[in-house]
Motif scaffolding. Sequence first.
Motif, PDB file in Angstrom:
ATOM      1  N   UNK A 114       0.838  -1.203   0.000  1.00 10.21           N
ATOM      2  CA  UNK A 114       0.000   0.000   0.000  1.00 10.21           C
ATOM      3  C   UNK A 114       0.871   1.251   0.000  1.00 10.21           C
ATOM      4  N   UNK A 115       1.948   1.217   0.771  1.00  9.88           N
ATOM      5  CA  UNK A 115       2.843   2.383   0.825  1.00  9.88           C
ATOM      6  C   UNK A 115       3.451   2.660  -0.551  1.00  9.88           C
ATOM      7  N   UNK A 116       3.868   1.606  -1.238  1.00 10.78           N
ATOM      8  CA  UNK A 116       4.443   1.786  -2.574  1.00 10.78           C
ATOM      9  C   UNK A 116       3.411   2.369  -3.536  1.00 10.78           C
ATOM     10  N   UNK A 117       2.181   1.874  -3.456  1.00 10.46           N
ATOM     11  CA  UNK A 117       1.117   2.395  -4.314  1.00 10.46           C
ATOM     12  C   UNK A 117       0.861   3.871  -4.015  1.00 10.46           C
ATOM     13  N   UNK A 118       0.879   4.224  -2.742  1.00  7.79           N
ATOM     14  CA  UNK A 118       0.644   5.610  -2.343  1.00  7.79           C
ATOM     15  C   UNK A 118       1.742   6.531  -2.869  1.00  7.79           C
ATOM     16  N   UNK A 119       2.971   6.042  -2.870  1.00  7.02           N
ATOM     17  CA  UNK A 119       4.075   6.842  -3.398  1.00  7.02           C
ATOM     18  C   UNK A 119       3.903   7.096  -4.890  1.00  7.02           C
ATOM     19  N   UNK A 120       3.465   6.067  -5.621  1.00  5.97           N
ATOM     20  CA  UNK A 120       3.208   6.238  -7.051  1.00  5.97           C
ATOM     21  C   UNK A 120       2.046   7.203  -7.257  1.00  5.97           C
ATOM     22  N   UNK A 121       1.017   7.065  -6.411  1.00  9.31           N
ATOM     23  CA  UNK A 121      -0.122   7.966  -6.514  1.00  9.31           C
ATOM     24  C   UNK A 121       0.261   9.412  -6.284  1.00  9.31           C
ATOM     25  N   UNK A 122       1.097   9.632  -5.285  1.00  8.15           N
ATOM     26  CA  UNK A 122       1.550  10.988  -4.981  1.00  8.15           C
ATOM     27  C   UNK A 122       2.317  11.572  -6.167  1.00  8.15           C
ATOM     28  N   UNK A 159      -6.639  -3.890  12.173  1.00 11.31           N
ATOM     29  CA  UNK A 159      -5.334  -3.342  12.560  1.00 11.31           C
ATOM     30  C   UNK A 159      -4.435  -3.172  11.342  1.00 11.31           C
ATOM     31  N   UNK A 160      -4.454  -4.150  10.441  1.00 15.08           N
ATOM     32  CA  UNK A 160      -3.654  -4.071   9.222  1.00 15.08           C
ATOM     33  C   UNK A 160      -4.159  -2.939   8.331  1.00 15.08           C
ATOM     34  N   UNK A 161      -5.474  -2.831   8.174  1.00 16.07           N
ATOM     35  CA  UNK A 161      -6.051  -1.765   7.368  1.00 16.07           C
ATOM     36  C   UNK A 161      -5.707  -0.394   7.951  1.00 16.07           C
ATOM     37  N   UNK A 162      -5.688  -0.319   9.283  1.00 14.31           N
ATOM     38  CA  UNK A 162      -5.356   0.950   9.935  1.00 14.31           C
ATOM     39  C   UNK A 162      -3.922   1.370   9.601  1.00 14.31           C
ATOM     40  N   UNK A 163      -3.003   0.411   9.658  1.00 10.69           N
ATOM     41  CA  UNK A 163      -1.613   0.713   9.305  1.00 10.69           C
ATOM     42  C   UNK A 163      -1.496   1.063   7.821  1.00 10.69           C
ATOM     43  N   UNK A 164      -2.263   0.374   6.977  1.00  8.71           N
ATOM     44  CA  UNK A 164      -2.260   0.692   5.545  1.00  8.71           C
ATOM     45  C   UNK A 164      -2.798   2.101   5.317  1.00  8.71           C
ATOM     46  N   UNK A 165      -3.833   2.475   6.070  1.00  9.85           N
ATOM     47  CA  UNK A 165      -4.380   3.811   5.964  1.00  9.85           C
ATOM     48  C   UNK A 165      -3.372   4.880   6.346  1.00  9.85           C
ATOM     49  N   UNK A 166      -2.617   4.614   7.396  1.00 10.70           N
ATOM     50  CA  UNK A 166      -1.583   5.570   7.818  1.00 10.70           C
ATOM     51  C   UNK A 166      -0.508   5.708   6.751  1.00 10.70           C
ATOM     52  N   UNK A 167      -0.125   4.573   6.138  1.00  9.60           N
ATOM     53  CA  UNK A 167       0.891   4.609   5.086  1.00  9.60           C
ATOM     54  C   UNK A 167       0.403   5.415   3.894  1.00  9.60           C
ATOM     55  N   UNK A 168      -0.866   5.236   3.535  1.00  6.86           N
ATOM     56  CA  UNK A 168      -1.440   6.003   2.428  1.00  6.86           C
ATOM     57  C   UNK A 168      -1.541   7.479   2.770  1.00  6.86           C
ATOM     58  N   UNK A 169      -1.984   7.753   3.979  1.00  4.58           N
ATOM     59  CA  UNK A 169      -2.173   9.135   4.422  1.00  4.58           C
ATOM     60  C   UNK A 169      -0.859   9.914   4.401  1.00  4.58           C
ATOM     61  N   UNK A 170       0.230   9.245   4.663  1.00  2.45           N
ATOM     62  CA  UNK A 170       1.546   9.891   4.621  1.00  2.45           C
ATOM     63  C   UNK A 170       1.844  10.495   3.259  1.00  2.45           C
ATOM     64  N   UNK A 171       1.182   9.981   2.224  1.00  4.65           N
ATOM     65  CA  UNK A 171       1.415  10.462   0.864  1.00  4.65           C
ATOM     66  C   UNK A 171       0.172  11.116   0.270  1.00  4.65           C
ATOM     67  N   UNK A 172      -0.736  11.557   1.161  1.00  2.00           N
ATOM     68  CA  UNK A 172      -1.922  12.259   0.711  1.00  2.00           C
ATOM     69  C   UNK A 172      -2.950  11.380   0.027  1.00  2.00           C
ATOM     70  N   UNK A 173      -2.910  10.066   0.307  1.00  2.00           N
ATOM     71  CA  UNK A 173      -3.797   9.106  -0.346  1.00  2.00           C
ATOM     72  C   UNK A 173      -4.826   8.554   0.644  1.00  2.00           C
ATOM     73  N   UNK A 202     -12.484   7.121   9.201  1.00  2.00           N
ATOM     74  CA  UNK A 202     -13.323   7.680   8.134  1.00  2.00           C
ATOM     75  C   UNK A 202     -12.574   8.746   7.344  1.00  2.00           C
ATOM     76  N   UNK A 203     -12.769   8.713   6.028  1.00  2.29           N
ATOM     77  CA  UNK A 203     -12.066   9.645   5.154  1.00  2.29           C
ATOM     78  C   UNK A 203     -10.740   9.117   4.675  1.00  2.29           C
ATOM     79  N   UNK A 204     -10.183   8.141   5.376  1.00  2.00           N
ATOM     80  CA  UNK A 204      -8.886   7.565   5.014  1.00  2.00           C
ATOM     81  C   UNK A 204      -9.019   6.103   4.613  1.00  2.00           C
ATOM     82  N   UNK A 205      -9.791   5.332   5.351  1.00  2.00           N
ATOM     83  CA  UNK A 205     -10.051   3.925   5.007  1.00  2.00           C
ATOM     84  C   UNK A 205     -11.551   3.751   4.848  1.00  2.00           C
TER      85      UNK A 205
END
Length: 350
Positions: A114-122, A159-173, A202-205
């Motif tokens: 998810x983090x890699x995808x978020x970086x590409x998205x950013x 818990x996994x989705x929450x961590x994925x959400x944080x990783x995405x949020x770090x890149x504005x995703x 909510x808003x992130x995941x």
Amino acid sequence: MADPNNYPKLHNAAWPGVVGKGGEGGEPVIPLDTLLELTAKAEVDGQKFDGIDLWLADPHLSIDSDRDQVKRMVDHIASYGLKVGSFVAPIWAGAGGGSAMGSADDRKRFVSQVRKAAQIGEQMRELGIRPTGGIRIDSSTGVGDWDKDPVGNTKLIAETFREAGKAAQDHGEFVVAEGEICWGGMQSWRENVRLLEEVGMPGIVGYQADMAHSMLFTLGYNAEKDRLLPEGYDWQDRSVLDAAYKTVADALRPWTYDFHVAQNDGTVFGSGDHEKTGRHVQVTDPNGKLDVTKHAGYWLRDDAGNLTKKMRHIAWDGCMFPNSVMTAQQTWNDVLGAMIKVRDAHGWRE
């Protein structure tokens, strides 16, 4: 005549060229360039697709692409006159990820994808080709494994989705979880709500609503206790389907941040290594159970019938069709025509 609505933007999806394809005895994967060409050529009454949603895995676009590779892909897609929308992140064990309720290492790999995808998205946002879209995930586990400990496993997935959400949020995703009858902890409308409430972001995941997959929830496949349509339901009685489908949409709409137009015939199907899920059928199929234009409104309007305008783009989703269907230009003209009708009925102009 008034100008037609220009929102939500209309996107095709690249993953039907990959899902259920390849492997021993399977049809070959459809190259991204073929899908881009078919998408760009589709036209109905002078209207065309605005963009495409991407599969972030080989052989389309590798999740491990560096910045130069992403830039080249951006330029390539732009040459077709298309924007980019949502991504599918390859979070499954066989694609470099792992189960969301698996070992610590499994879950770490899931979040990493998810983090890699978020970086590409950013990067694509910075390059101006990606004005909208989330990162699609699922629990990457079967219903049988989840059912061994429903409460504990849902907490672990959350818990996994929450961590994925944080990783995405770090890149504005943001992240959207596509509930289907084949994914553990996501196999019913109630389980999806329970999972998203447990995540609590909510808003992130949120939820990615595929019209067809979400309709299967009403039949209780893999979740009989959450069935809404009666046994032996007579499909001719549309009012019963409408009421059941509205229950599903009302429950999940507050969490829905990404939307797929789709049609199905109320049965299940799998191909390649994809487990059985709702069978997508062509938008013109007389056996289709949904009134595509009407039922899209259950997701794009609130329970009072007002436009939510939450989805800045919508995509077509039709997986596991034969390649002969997927590579016929008429298929995409028909899809585009159906999506224009959805936008005419539930869109707006800016």
